[in-house]
Design a protein around this motif. Structure first.
Motif, mmCIF file in Angstrom:
data_model
loop_
_atom_site.group_PDB
_atom_site.id
_atom_site.type_symbol
_atom_site.label_atom_id
_atom_site.label_comp_id
_atom_site.label_asym_id
_atom_site.label_seq_id
_atom_site.Cartn_x
_atom_site.Cartn_y
_atom_site.Cartn_z
ATOM 1 N N GLU B 28 0.861 -1.207 -0.067
ATOM 2 C CA GLU B 28 -0.113 -0.074 -0.128
ATOM 3 C C GLU B 28 0.854 1.341 0.044
ATOM 4 O O GLU B 28 0.678 2.511 -0.237
ATOM 5 C CB GLU B 28 -1.087 0.030 1.237
ATOM 6 C CG GLU B 28 -0.433 0.150 2.353
ATOM 7 C CD GLU B 28 0.127 -1.237 3.118
ATOM 8 O OE1 GLU B 28 0.199 -2.113 2.257
ATOM 9 O OE2 GLU B 28 0.575 -1.375 4.168
ATOM 10 N N LEU B 30 3.121 1.715 -2.136
ATOM 11 C CA LEU B 30 3.712 1.867 -3.369
ATOM 12 C C LEU B 30 2.985 2.632 -4.438
ATOM 13 O O LEU B 30 1.907 2.776 -4.363
ATOM 14 C CB LEU B 30 3.908 0.731 -4.137
ATOM 15 C CG LEU B 30 5.299 -0.475 -3.409
ATOM 16 C CD1 LEU B 30 5.055 -1.592 -4.060
ATOM 17 C CD2 LEU B 30 6.373 0.216 -3.619
ATOM 18 N N ILE B 32 2.084 2.353 -7.766
ATOM 19 C CA ILE B 32 2.103 1.405 -8.960
ATOM 20 C C ILE B 32 1.824 1.783 -10.312
ATOM 21 O O ILE B 32 0.680 2.092 -10.598
ATOM 22 C CB ILE B 32 1.263 0.245 -8.916
ATOM 23 C CG1 ILE B 32 1.562 -0.592 -7.406
ATOM 24 C CG2 ILE B 32 1.596 -1.000 -9.931
ATOM 25 C CD1 ILE B 32 0.708 -1.560 -6.797
ATOM 26 N N PRO B 53 -2.909 3.688 -9.845
ATOM 27 C CA PRO B 53 -4.225 3.737 -8.931
ATOM 28 C C PRO B 53 -3.982 4.323 -7.533
ATOM 29 O O PRO B 53 -2.785 4.273 -6.992
ATOM 30 C CB PRO B 53 -4.437 2.313 -8.725
ATOM 31 C CG PRO B 53 -3.224 1.644 -9.051
ATOM 32 C CD PRO B 53 -2.349 2.442 -9.962
ATOM 33 N N VAL B 54 -4.903 4.890 -7.316
ATOM 34 C CA VAL B 54 -4.927 5.736 -5.886
ATOM 35 C C VAL B 54 -5.693 4.626 -5.077
ATOM 36 O O VAL B 54 -6.892 4.330 -5.166
ATOM 37 C CB VAL B 54 -5.570 7.014 -5.846
ATOM 38 C CG1 VAL B 54 -5.567 7.414 -4.392
ATOM 39 C CG2 VAL B 54 -4.789 7.751 -6.472
ATOM 40 N N PHE B 55 -5.192 4.282 -3.614
ATOM 41 C CA PHE B 55 -5.771 3.081 -3.029
ATOM 42 C C PHE B 55 -6.579 3.789 -1.701
ATOM 43 O O PHE B 55 -7.445 2.986 -1.450
ATOM 44 C CB PHE B 55 -4.762 2.342 -2.228
ATOM 45 C CG PHE B 55 -3.975 1.552 -3.381
ATOM 46 C CD1 PHE B 55 -4.434 0.954 -4.457
ATOM 47 C CD2 PHE B 55 -2.667 1.628 -3.388
ATOM 48 C CE1 PHE B 55 -3.701 0.105 -5.517
ATOM 49 C CE2 PHE B 55 -1.779 0.972 -4.316
ATOM 50 C CZ PHE B 55 -2.461 0.369 -5.161
ATOM 51 N N SER B 56 -6.421 5.104 -1.474
ATOM 52 C CA SER B 56 -7.144 5.814 -0.526
ATOM 53 C C SER B 56 -8.595 5.742 -0.714
ATOM 54 O O SER B 56 -8.981 6.300 -1.857
ATOM 55 C CB SER B 56 -6.463 7.051 -0.160
ATOM 56 O OG SER B 56 -7.307 7.783 0.596
ATOM 57 N N ARG B 147 -10.655 1.424 -14.884
ATOM 58 C CA ARG B 147 -9.463 2.078 -15.143
ATOM 59 C C ARG B 147 -8.509 2.190 -16.403
ATOM 60 O O ARG B 147 -8.810 1.063 -16.759
ATOM 61 C CB ARG B 147 -8.676 1.733 -13.771
ATOM 62 C CG ARG B 147 -8.976 1.843 -12.517
ATOM 63 C CD ARG B 147 -8.164 1.224 -11.654
ATOM 64 N NE ARG B 147 -8.579 0.821 -10.270
ATOM 65 C CZ ARG B 147 -8.036 1.470 -9.238
ATOM 66 N NH1 ARG B 147 -7.097 2.426 -9.267
ATOM 67 N NH2 ARG B 147 -8.784 1.229 -8.048
#
Lengths: 490, 372
Positions: B28, B30, B32, B53-56, B147
């Motif tokens: 999380e 990174l 990517i 990609p944004v994970f938040s 995406r």
């Protein structure tokens, strides 16, 4: 005890007082004097509770009062097993294991009558090793009964029993059962020697004996197979192995065994062979999962996320995003929770046991994810690991695997996939080097024995297994003739 | 016992040098970059862009895009690290977009060196030629599509099933560049209202863009390369003398199956000669003309083969004229006429230009569909 070494006196009164000196502060010792019409008198002594009262009343006391002849060397009782002795040490031991002793006036010897009838449990379904198609009789706490249960499967005069006693105070009787014309005498010598060396107060349970006689105490793997199933024990005897029956313990030991034996169950042989093979392979797969899955999770997430498919990377990262802990900590936390749950479930009485399941569902479930303590994937990893570890049919092996998971996780945390592979290599080399009573533990893979592979990771049709497994070094390797049914065209 | 512990310690020590505890990056943390773009802007500066990609869950957008001016991929990563939340990693790159302007720059192919030299990088990302500026695609955020990296890779992978486009990974590209017997080809793409696949972009040996071929021609190219996996649907306009209005009633569509291509090369009269034999089966899927098939089964079979031969010859001539060899005829020349190949090796495409290519098509009609 000064008196232990002495011999029985002719005078009855002398013998009674001797008894009373040996067993002081033993209110459960009953000494019953009997005077018959002929004027001869006798004494019966026994421990209350250790004897069968019916037997005492009907087979000892009644015949005494009705037809006493006081003939030299004859005791007028209707009991099967009678032994005469002159040694006080034998009398003492006999009384303590539930025999009753008869002294007669004017005779310098005593009669030990087998009237034993201590409290015991009825034969029930095995609790830990449940089976679908196997017999529903499990071992109980009485060695004689356990031996009888095994003898029922092998009514053959070659089935021999070597008796030993272990424990300075407990005097646990140990019976080694084997087929004399099949089992390797060298292994027997080794086994007898190892048990003979054990010098303890008492052996309370089979597991204690296992720890004293096994080859490597520091190994995490069980090297003697413990079972509570008579059918499984009998089948191992027929394969040329030794079964060690420990009195007062409801499970027996089987030796020498191999690593794969812990992944086999009696049901395998009563199912269709193709299905049994599938289930065995499933168990091996489950073994891998239970051992490696959490560490694979850790190493993939911290070192080598490249190997995860990209869609999964995104969903893992999305659910990991909220979790404040390192994947290793997350995994250890969850695995320990799971182990606590399992342990709690075992010890809790059944009515409260359900609560553990309910509470556990909260911890290892969606609630924990929503709380941001663990990620979705971790919950799945833990659950799959748990299920996989419960598939392994042997409890000791399952426990070993559950324990080994943690060092594996540590290796994965420190060194990633390289650590994981090194850990696996260490385990493989350890299993290869391990022996069970001197016989190779890794058989039939190391040393490689193709004929034994028929009944290891797979289970081929029974008529194909015409020879006994070589790992126990049987004297007679031929097990059966040609039993191939005519049905198939080939 | 002491020895064993010593051994264990030595093992652990060796391990600690193998793979560092220090290279640990939790997933999380990174960034990517799944999409990497390389292009040249109007001022002639190299632009590296990425989309990750944004994970938040707190962020509104699920993707972040950055563009930096840089000299190389690695120096661009350093710039990205100052911009993005996590550590930039292109280990999981799905698509590498190559801008139209970049392919005009001589020696641009050296930029992808980092994908091979840094072993943590991927070599399986798809390389795509963008007919236009890369930024148009990187900044494209359609509402009805997943995406962008998934959108693009899915677009390519599914089109590949029907052989409408080429999929060239970085590794394939590397091989194509260094193989003297062929010229590289990439997936071609353009942003209009949506992102559309154009078929295949053909490059010359110096990785300069030469031309695009249509999806239909891409299929023929695949057959010439003897890469006959997947489906090969094809549509022909038959000389049936039917009306050609809004609905061209001469149309015949079919699937080609079990295609086998055999190429034999020889050298005589100062040039290479290639004999291409294409065998296969044909199954009709659509027929708009009225003429029945049953009576003219063999005739139709021959007609189709003839028309296919025409199409193949047209394509080969087109390639020869452009002096490119994406089908890899050079490899056959090397196999069948090595001494002459050895001389022509350095300028193979020139030799290919002069070569005689004779295509023979022999298709068997095995089915006309469920209705007469």
């Amino acid at each position: 005890m000064a008196s232990s070494g002495g011999t029985v006196h002719e005078q009855l009164q002398h013998n009674i007082s001797q008894l009373q000196t040996i067993f002081t502060l033993a209110p459960d010792l009953v000494i019953r004097s009997m005077d018959t019409e002929q004027g001869a008198s006798a004494v019966v002594a026994y421990f209350e509770g250790l004897v069968d009262m019916n037997s005492i009343n009907n087979d000892v006391l009644r015949p005494f009062f009705h037809s006493i002849h006081n003939q030299e060397g004859v005791v007028p009782v209707t009991v099967g097993n009678i032994k005469n002795t002159t040694k006080w040490s034998e009398i003492e031991h006999g009384l303590l294991i539930g025999k009753s002793v008869v002294f007669m006036e004017g005779q310098a010897k005593a009669f030990l009558l087998d009237t034993s009838g201590w409290p015991q449990r009825a034969i029930e379904d095995p609790q830990i090793e449940a089976s679908i198609k196997g017999a529903h009789q499990g071992f109980v706490e009485t060695a004689q009964l356990n031996i009888a249960l095994i003898r029922r499967y092998i009514p053959n005069r070659e089935l021999k029993i070597t008796e030993l006693t272990v424990g300075a105070r407990g005097k646990t009787s140990i019976s080694i059962m084997y087929l004399q014309d099949v089992a390797d005498p060298e292994i027997l010598t080794e086994l007898v020697e190892r048990i003979g060396k054990v010098d303890v107060d008492a052996i309370i349970n089979t597991g204690e004996l296992a720890e004293f006689v096994e080859d490597r105490s520091f190994s995490p793997f069980p090297q003697l197979l413990m079972t509570e199933r008579p059918d499984s024990a009998a089948s191992h005897i027929l394969q040329g192995r030794f079964v060690i029956v420990v009195d007062r313990s409801p499970s027996v030991l089987i030796a020498p065994v191999t690593f794969v034996a812990f992944f086999q169950s009696v049901d395998d042989y009563s199912m269709r062979w193709s299905i049994a093979t599938f289930i065995r392979l499933l168990r091996m797969f489950a073994f891998m999962i239970a051992l490696f899955l959490p560490s694979i999770y850790i190493s993939f997430l911290t070192f080598n996320f490249e190997v995860i498919p990209i869609q999964l990377v995104l969903s893992i990262a999305e659910s990991r995003e909220k979790v404040p802990f390192h994947p290793f900590l997350e995994a250890v936390m969850m695995e320990i929770t799971l182990e606590m749950m399992r342990e709690a479930g075992i010890r809790l009485p059944a009515p409260i046991g359900q609560t553990v399941g309910l509470v556990g569902g909260i911890i290892i479930g969606q609630t924990a994810v929503q709380a941001g303590i663990v990620s979705n994937i971790m919950v799945i990893v833990v659950s799959v690991t748990a299920i996989a570890s419960f598939i392994i049919p042997n409890y000791d092996m399952g426990a070993a695997i559950r324990f080994l998971r943690f060092p594996m996780m540590l290796l994965a945390f420190m060194f990633g996939i390289v650590g994981l592979v090194s850990g696996a290599m260490m385990l493989v080399s350890h299993i290869t080097a391990l022996t069970s009573l001197g016989a190779p533990y890794g058989s039939p893979l190391s040393p490689l024995k193709f004929s034994d592979l028929k009944d290891a990771f797979v289970r081929l049709p029974l008529w194909k297994m015409s020879s006994r497994p070589t790992n126990a070094m049987p004297k007679q390797s031929k097990r059966q003739g040609n039993n191939k049914p005519d049905g198939d065209a080939s | 016992m002491i020895n064993r512990w010593l051994l264990l310690l030595v093992c652990l020590f060796t391990l600690s040098t193998v793979s560092g505890c220090f290279e640990q990056h939790s997933i999380e943390n990174l960034t990517i970059s799944m999409l990497v773009g390389i292009d040249v802007n109007e001022n002639g500066q190299l632009i590296i862009s990425q989309s990750s990609p944004v994970f938040s869950t707190e962020a509104k957008e699920n993707e972040e895009d950055y563009e930096v001016i840089s000299n190389s991929m690695r120096s661009a990563r350093d710039r990205f690290d100052t911009l993005t939340l996590g550590l930039t990693s292109s280990n999981k790159a799905q698509v590498i977009l190559i801008g139209k302007e970049l392919t005009k720059v001589n020696g641009w192919q050296s930029l992808i060196d980092v994908f091979f030299r840094d072993s943590r990088n991927t070599v399986s990302a798809r390389m795509v030629y963008v007919d236009g500026p890369v930024s148009e695609i990187i900044n494209f955020k359609p509402k009805d599509k997943p995406r962008l990296p998934f959108h693009l890779s899915k677009l390519i992978d599914t089109a590949l099933k029907r052989n409408d486009t080429t999929r060239t990974t970085i590794q394939d590209f590397h091989r194509q560049l260094h193989e003297k017997g062929n010229t590289p080809s990439l997936t071609a793409m353009r942003k209009e209202k949506d992102i559309i696949l154009l078929g295949t972009a053909l490059l010359n040996q110096q990785a300069g863009f030469v031309m695009n071929v249509t999806p239909g021609e891409t299929k023929l190219l695949y057959i010439l390369e003897n890469k006959t996996r997947g489906e090969f649907p094809y549509t022909l306009i038959m000389p049936m003398n039917e009306s050609e209005g809004i609905i061209n009633k001469n149309i015949l569509s079919f699937n080609m199956q079990k295609i086998k291509t055999k190429i034999k090369a020889s050298y005589s009269d100062g040039k290479f000669k290639f004999n291409v034999h294409i065998k296969g089966q044909i199954y009709l899927t659509e027929k708009l003309f009225n003429k029945g098939i049953r009576d003219s089964f063999d005739e139709l079979e021959q007609k189709i083969s003839k028309l296919m031969k025409r199409d193949f010859t047209k394509l080969v001539t087109k390639l020869q004229r452009a002096a490119i060899d994406p089908a890899g005829f050079g490899m056959y020349a090397r196999a069948y006429a090595y001494p002459e190949w050895k001389k022509a090796e350095k300028n193979w495409t020139d030799a290919f230009k002069e070569a005689d290519v004779n295509v023979n098509v022999n298709f068997k009609l095995i089915g006309v569909g469920a209705i007469e």
